[in-house]
Enzyme design. Structure first.
Site, PDB file in Angstrom:
ATOM      1  CE1 TYR A 153      -3.447   2.422   0.487  1.00 65.75           C
ATOM      2  CE2 TYR A 153      -2.238   3.352   2.506  1.00 65.75           C
ATOM      3  CZ  TYR A 153      -3.246   3.495   1.529  1.00 65.75           C
ATOM      4  OH  TYR A 153      -4.261   4.442   1.668  1.00 65.75           O
ATOM      5  CG  ASP A 248       5.734   4.018   0.784  1.00 66.67           C
ATOM      6  OD1 ASP A 248       6.036   4.486   1.744  1.00 66.67           O
ATOM      7  OD2 ASP A 248       4.540   3.669   0.305  1.00 66.67           O
ATOM      8  CE  LYS A 276       1.260   4.897   8.390  1.00 68.82           C
ATOM      9  NZ  LYS A 276       1.101   4.271   7.061  1.00 68.82           N
TER      10      LYS A 276
HETATM   11  C1  LIG Z   1       0.532   4.766   5.717  1.00 74.84           C
HETATM   12  C2  LIG Z   1       1.222   4.665   4.417  1.00 74.84           C
HETATM   13  C3  LIG Z   1       1.161   5.131   3.473  1.00 74.84           C
HETATM   14  C4  LIG Z   1       0.046   6.324   3.282  1.00 74.84           C
HETATM   15  O1  LIG Z   1       0.203   7.287   4.197  1.00 74.84           O
HETATM   16  P1  LIG Z   1      -1.001   8.196   4.517  1.00 74.84           P
HETATM   17  O2  LIG Z   1      -0.227   9.483   5.413  1.00 74.84           O
HETATM   18  O3  LIG Z   1      -2.037   7.675   5.127  1.00 74.84           O
HETATM   19  O4  LIG Z   1      -1.375   9.040   3.222  1.00 74.84           O
HETATM   20  C5  LIG Z   1       1.837   4.989   2.251  1.00 74.84           C
HETATM   21  N1  LIG Z   1       2.915   4.101   2.287  1.00 74.84           N
HETATM   22  C6  LIG Z   1       2.991   3.119   3.074  1.00 74.84           C
HETATM   23  C7  LIG Z   1       4.121   2.283   3.467  1.00 74.84           C
HETATM   24  C8  LIG Z   1       2.042   3.561   4.488  1.00 74.84           C
HETATM   25  O5  LIG Z   1       2.417   2.528   5.510  1.00 74.84           O
END
Ligand SMILES: *Cc1c(COP(=O)(O)O)cnc(C)c1O
Length: 441
Positions: A153, A248, A276
């Site tokens: 994701y 990511d 995060k």
């Molecule tokens: C949480 C997450 C996202 C999205 O981040 P948001 O701040 O919710 O838009 C993208 N990539 C990874 C790996 C994530 O864990």
């Protein structure tokens, strides 16, 4: 049910009242879908406050929390230095639309922690970070396509809301209404942990792949570590084919090590997405990488990307306080030790109850998969017994442990998860595993 069997007491009257109200005002009553508990049944618990490893709900019930805001709260809830930094920043001004020194301080911390990041651009969410990194890779290579792993994701931008199409083609089709097929047809899907599939995709779409985008440790199907040599293999393939390697690290950055998965596995990405932990619980994310690539971002270069609240002073303050606390070298050792204890205890509780599980963990990220096989990719994860997870989840909730409400999420351990929080969790887990065993019997 007989008259001797009383209806179970409603443990959450205020949350239920709040949820009924919320549903009249917001789609599904929530601001993000997983919070609605659709995957585990029942109704969501509303949060009132948090302190350390614990969250307290509207009904005054207290839980050991492993949701931890889905990752940001590596220091636990309301760590004093972060709260004070945010209050202090708020007193000086919530937002200016002018550059501030906070951006410099956080950029310095990010660049010092992540060796492959030479320049950084702040944004407000992980979704924005990945969307912008893809745009930059396309701008830099003048190529249209990207490769993404099934089950990873990367936020909810159009080109990433994609699922495997039918037949032999690896080209994606939209996974949500509202996403044009013309956009997802530019996204090539491969299974996680399968290097040959990436090599085939690079060859099949020779000269068209702008980037390979990946969670270096998959965390959004539950925790799946990369197979030995997988990330190094991706690095080589991207170099051979002139594609940009985008890690990511929105979940893994500053969590599995100060320098993220790149430090842990000793692989350098071309572009890195962060969020995060970096924002300490405030809306804050970033993408960054080699200066030669980042120089193409406006206003230095032609690739457009902007944000009214980007580099927000409150978010910068929370990020600076959090990353400063993480600079203490003992943090990751403590996280590893506590999370390992939780992993062992969970596996033991499952064995004692005769419930097959695969507890998978990297540092303070972990998932208890209800399956008797190791989970290496999305297909493996889909074989899990989600009904068993639902029973386990509800049994844990009733016993004061807040897990993410889906089998396919990562649990987060924070520096505030001390022995007493873990002991409470493992006691509850012993009983919850027995509840699962009884359900299966
Ligand atoms: C949480 C997450 C996202 C999205 O981040 P948001 O701040 O919710 O838009 C993208 N990539 C990874 C790996 C994530 O864990």
């Amino acid at each position: 049910m007989t008259p001797a069997d009383p209806q179970p007491a409603n443990l959450w009257p205020r949350s239920q009242e709040a949820f009924a109200k919320a549903k009249m005002l917001m789609p599904g009553g929530v601001s993000s879908p997983v919070r609605a508990y659709k995957a585990v049944g029942g109704q969501p618990v509303f949060a009132a406050s948090g302190k350390g490893a614990y969250v307290t709900d509207l009904d005054g019930r207290k839980y050991v929390d492993y949701v931890m805001s889905y990752g940001p709260l590596i220091l636990g809830h309301t760590p004093r230095m972060v709260v004070e930094a945010v209050i202090d920043a708020a007193m000086r001004g919530a937002s200016f639309g002018m550059p501030t020194e906070g951006e410099i301080a956080l950029a310095q911390l990010v660049i010092a922690a992540m060796p492959s990041v030479e320049r950084v651009r702040f944004v407000n969410s992980g979704t924005e970070a990945t969307m912008s990194a893809i745009r930059l890779a396309r701008a830099a290579t003048s190529r249209p396509k990207i490769i993404k792993c099934v089950g990873c994701y990367h936020g909810h931008s159009d080109s990433l809301l994609v699922q495997a199409g039918s037949g032999a083609t690896t080209l994606g089709v939209p996974s949500s209404p509202g996403v044009p097929a013309s956009i997802t047809s530019q996204t090539v899907l491969v299974p996680y942990n399968d290097l040959d599939a990436v090599a085939r995709a690079m060859t099949e779409h020779q000269g068209q792949i702008a980037a390979m985008l990946i969670e270096p440790i998959a965390g959004n199907i539950g925790t799946i570590p990369p197979a030995g040599g997988y990330l190094q293999g991706l690095r080589k393939l991207c170099d051979q084919h002139g594609a940009v390697l985008i890690f990511d690290e929105v979940m893994t950055g500053f969590r599995v090590a100060k320098g993220g998965a790149q430090e842990l596995y000793d692989v350098a990405a071309d572009l890195t997405c962060m969020g995060k932990v970096m924002g300490g619980g405030l809306p804050c994310a970033a993408y960054g990488g080699k200066a030669s690539l980042m120089q193409q971002v406006a206003p230095e270069g032609p690739m457009y990307q902007a944000g009214t609240l980007s580099g927000n002073p409150l978010a910068m303050a929370a990020g600076i306080a959090t990353l400063t606390a993480l600079a203490d070298g003992t943090v990751y050792r403590v996280l590893e030790q506590q999370a390992a204890k939780l992993e062992r205890g969970l596996a033991q509780a499952a064995r004692d109850a005769g419930v097959p599980v695969a507890v998978q963990r990297v540092g303070s990220m972990m998932t208890c998969f209800f399956t008797n096989q190791p989970v290496r990719n999305n297909d493996d994860a889909m074989r899990c017994d989600t009904r068993a997870f639902g029973v386990f989840f509800r049994a844990m909730l009733e016993r004061g442990v807040m897990l993410p409400p889906s089998q396919f999420e990562t649990w987060f351990v924070s520096t505030a998860h001390d022995d007493s929080a873990l002991d409470h969790t493992l006691n509850a887990a012993g009983l919850a595993m027995q509840a699962v065993a009884e359900c299966k019997a």
